[in-house]
Scaffold this motif. Structure first.
Motif, PDB file in Angstrom:
ATOM      1  N   SER A 179       0.778  -1.148  -0.051  1.00 34.97           N
ATOM      2  CA  SER A 179      -0.171  -0.108  -0.053  1.00 34.97           C
ATOM      3  C   SER A 179       0.838   1.447  -0.069  1.00 34.97           C
ATOM      4  N   ALA A 180       2.165   1.053   0.064  1.00 35.89           N
ATOM      5  CA  ALA A 180       3.032   2.295   0.113  1.00 35.89           C
ATOM      6  C   ALA A 180       2.842   3.138  -1.269  1.00 35.89           C
ATOM      7  N   ILE A 181       2.638   2.326  -2.241  1.00 37.07           N
ATOM      8  CA  ILE A 181       2.254   3.072  -3.615  1.00 37.07           C
ATOM      9  C   ILE A 181       1.065   3.448  -3.785  1.00 37.07           C
ATOM     10  N   LEU A 182       0.558   4.689  -3.628  1.00 33.02           N
ATOM     11  CA  LEU A 182      -0.835   5.301  -3.817  1.00 33.02           C
ATOM     12  C   LEU A 182      -1.794   4.584  -3.243  1.00 33.02           C
ATOM     13  N   GLY A 183      -1.406   3.926  -1.947  1.00 31.54           N
ATOM     14  CA  GLY A 183      -2.757   3.162  -1.047  1.00 31.54           C
ATOM     15  C   GLY A 183      -2.622   1.684  -1.848  1.00 31.54           C
ATOM     16  N   HIS A 184      -2.466   1.480  -3.159  1.00 37.64           N
ATOM     17  CA  HIS A 184      -2.598   0.158  -3.797  1.00 37.64           C
ATOM     18  C   HIS A 184      -1.606   0.179  -5.220  1.00 37.64           C
ATOM     19  N   PRO A 185      -0.746  -0.515  -5.121  1.00 34.11           N
ATOM     20  CA  PRO A 185       0.255  -0.680  -6.166  1.00 34.11           C
ATOM     21  C   PRO A 185      -0.416  -0.336  -7.746  1.00 34.11           C
ATOM     22  N   LEU A 186      -1.759  -1.179  -7.897  1.00 31.48           N
ATOM     23  CA  LEU A 186      -2.279  -1.046  -9.198  1.00 31.48           C
ATOM     24  C   LEU A 186      -2.790   0.399  -9.630  1.00 31.48           C
ATOM     25  N   ARG A 187      -3.125   1.116  -8.540  1.00 36.59           N
ATOM     26  CA  ARG A 187      -3.370   2.679  -8.701  1.00 36.59           C
ATOM     27  C   ARG A 187      -2.271   3.176  -9.619  1.00 36.59           C
ATOM     28  N   ALA A 188      -1.074   2.654  -9.406  1.00 37.09           N
ATOM     29  CA  ALA A 188       0.062   3.421 -10.384  1.00 37.09           C
ATOM     30  C   ALA A 188      -0.166   3.039 -11.732  1.00 37.09           C
ATOM     31  N   ALA A 189      -0.772   1.691 -12.161  1.00 41.57           N
ATOM     32  CA  ALA A 189      -0.803   1.101 -13.360  1.00 41.57           C
ATOM     33  C   ALA A 189      -2.051   1.950 -14.031  1.00 41.57           C
ATOM     34  N   MET A 190      -3.164   2.269 -13.268  1.00 41.96           N
ATOM     35  CA  MET A 190      -4.259   2.852 -13.749  1.00 41.96           C
ATOM     36  C   MET A 190      -3.868   4.386 -13.939  1.00 41.96           C
ATOM     37  N   TRP A 191      -2.888   5.006 -13.053  1.00 45.84           N
ATOM     38  CA  TRP A 191      -2.449   6.473 -13.529  1.00 45.84           C
ATOM     39  C   TRP A 191      -1.615   6.511 -14.882  1.00 45.84           C
ATOM     40  N   LEU A 192      -0.911   5.386 -14.793  1.00 48.18           N
ATOM     41  CA  LEU A 192       0.019   5.498 -16.184  1.00 48.18           C
ATOM     42  C   LEU A 192      -0.900   5.147 -17.400  1.00 48.18           C
ATOM     43  N   ALA A 193      -1.905   4.382 -17.400  1.00 46.06           N
ATOM     44  CA  ALA A 193      -2.606   4.239 -18.589  1.00 46.06           C
ATOM     45  C   ALA A 193      -3.402   5.411 -18.772  1.00 46.06           C
ATOM     46  N   ARG A 194      -3.858   6.288 -17.931  1.00 42.92           N
ATOM     47  CA  ARG A 194      -4.626   7.317 -18.249  1.00 42.92           C
ATOM     48  C   ARG A 194      -3.828   8.496 -18.679  1.00 42.92           C
ATOM     49  N   ASP A 195      -2.634   8.467 -18.265  1.00 41.73           N
ATOM     50  CA  ASP A 195      -1.647   9.867 -18.424  1.00 41.73           C
ATOM     51  C   ASP A 195      -1.276   9.454 -19.728  1.00 41.73           C
ATOM     52  N   LEU A 196      -0.878   8.213 -20.149  1.00 42.55           N
ATOM     53  CA  LEU A 196      -0.478   7.979 -21.463  1.00 42.55           C
ATOM     54  C   LEU A 196      -1.705   8.481 -22.702  1.00 42.55           C
ATOM     55  N   ALA A 197      -2.769   7.793 -22.129  1.00 40.48           N
ATOM     56  CA  ALA A 197      -4.064   7.967 -23.058  1.00 40.48           C
ATOM     57  C   ALA A 197      -4.173   9.512 -23.433  1.00 40.48           C
ATOM     58  N   ALA A 198      -3.987  10.301 -22.317  1.00 46.32           N
ATOM     59  CA  ALA A 198      -4.233  11.881 -22.285  1.00 46.32           C
ATOM     60  C   ALA A 198      -3.058  12.426 -23.254  1.00 46.32           C
ATOM     61  N   SER A 199      -2.107  11.890 -23.113  1.00 44.76           N
ATOM     62  CA  SER A 199      -0.750  12.190 -24.204  1.00 44.76           C
ATOM     63  C   SER A 199      -0.974  11.751 -25.455  1.00 44.76           C
ATOM     64  N   GLY A 200      -1.869  11.118 -25.826  1.00 45.27           N
ATOM     65  CA  GLY A 200      -1.871  10.614 -27.305  1.00 45.27           C
ATOM     66  C   GLY A 200      -0.959   9.343 -27.537  1.00 45.27           C
ATOM     67  N   THR A 201      -0.524   8.800 -26.417  1.00 46.17           N
ATOM     68  CA  THR A 201       0.403   7.652 -26.539  1.00 46.17           C
ATOM     69  C   THR A 201      -0.223   6.152 -25.792  1.00 46.17           C
ATOM     70  N   PRO A 202      -1.409   5.865 -26.292  1.00 43.56           N
ATOM     71  CA  PRO A 202      -1.967   4.758 -25.578  1.00 43.56           C
ATOM     72  C   PRO A 202      -0.996   3.556 -25.432  1.00 43.56           C
ATOM     73  N   LEU A 203      -1.434   3.001 -24.130  1.00 41.01           N
ATOM     74  CA  LEU A 203      -0.540   1.630 -23.993  1.00 41.01           C
ATOM     75  C   LEU A 203      -0.769   0.401 -25.244  1.00 41.01           C
ATOM     76  N   ARG A 204       0.060  -0.400 -25.179  1.00 43.48           N
ATOM     77  CA  ARG A 204      -0.319  -1.555 -26.034  1.00 43.48           C
ATOM     78  C   ARG A 204      -0.094  -2.860 -25.137  1.00 43.48           C
ATOM     79  N   ARG A 205      -0.752  -3.979 -25.634  1.00 45.07           N
ATOM     80  CA  ARG A 205      -0.862  -5.265 -25.045  1.00 45.07           C
ATOM     81  C   ARG A 205       0.640  -5.460 -24.820  1.00 45.07           C
ATOM     82  N   GLY A 206       0.874  -6.046 -23.838  1.00 45.53           N
ATOM     83  CA  GLY A 206       2.529  -6.640 -23.544  1.00 45.53           C
ATOM     84  C   GLY A 206       3.440  -5.612 -23.132  1.00 45.53           C
TER      85      GLY A 206
END
Length: 244
Positions: A179-206
């Motif tokens: 929980s030291a990472i944003l209360g749950h580590p997967l919240r960092a994955a969620m943040w990255l996915a949204r930040d990349l989508a907002a920047s026009g560089t969406p994630l890819r599978r893998g």
């Protein structure tokens, strides 16, 4: 302040140029990292929000790798965690860690080896850290653990696990909860996915996502043998690096 926001915008623009330059030497990106996801690290750099960097495949090393202690200008190491993206769209839309978990292929033990790139890291601000690609340089990957489709308690385990760094003598150098990472580590994955989508560089599978630090940033020394264990994650996985 508006001026502060402008400086961060300038830094992010500069970061994208730095990433293009690094790609000339390091090749294709393997994924991305979320930096400043731990409150203690945010406090150290005086920036209370995550930052994104790019990971390069050439910098990802196998479990047990031996690495020069002076692999960078200002070398550090930290207990981290990678996840492999399964469904990029679902991850960007996830509202909870449980939903994010279903969008992942695997969880991978990871010791990140950042390079803070300046002689005195205490001078680094959030925008300056963004400019240097959040220090992304090397990392050592453990064995991927496939994420089960029926969860089997993985989401709770990721939040409650204890991540411990020990040296070759078994001495604990540092530890932290999931929980030291944003209360749950997967919240960092969620943040990255949204930040990349907002920047026009969406994630890819893998794509691989580095979620941040469960520990303090520690300095490598020649002869130091480091193991990071994830107690409470199914199988209590671990990953190891040795500095020469």
């Amino acid at each position: 302040t508006p001026a502060g926001l402008e400086r961060l915008d300038d830094a992010l623009c500069g970061r994208d140029k730095v990433v293009r330059f690094l790609a000339q030497a390091w090749g294709a990106p393997a994924g991305y990292k979320a930096g400043l996801t731990n409150p203690a690290v945010q406090q150290r750099f005086g920036h209370a929000a995550p930052l994104r960097g790019t990971l390069f495949r050439a910098g990802l090393l196998p479990d047990g790798a031996e690495v020069p202690a002076a692999f960078g200008t200002r070398s550090v190491f930290e207990a981290d965690l990678l996840v492999a993206v399964g469904d990029p769209t679902a991850l960007a839309r996830a509202e909870t860690p449980d939903e994010a978990l279903k969008a992942l292929q695997a969880v991978i033990p990871f010791i990140e080896l950042p390079d803070l790139m300046v002689s005195d890291p205490s001078t680094l601000s959030g925008p300056m850290l963004a400019l240097v690609n959040v220090g992304a340089r090397l990392g050592v990957m453990g064995t991927p653990r496939p994420v089960p489709q029926d969860d089997q308690g993985w989401s709770e385990a990721l939040a409650t696990m204890t991540v411990t760094i020990t040296d070759g003598t078994g001495t604990v150098l540092d530890s932290g909860r999931g929980s030291a990472i944003l209360g749950h580590p997967l919240r960092a994955a969620m943040w990255l996915a949204r930040d990349l989508a907002a920047s026009g560089t969406p994630l890819r599978r893998g794509d691989l996502l580095s979620l941040g630090s469960f520990s303090r940033l520690l300095a490598p020394k020649p002869g130091l043998d480091i193991t990071v264990r994830y107690a409470g994650l199914p199988g209590d996985p671990e990953v190891r690096v040795r500095f020469r």
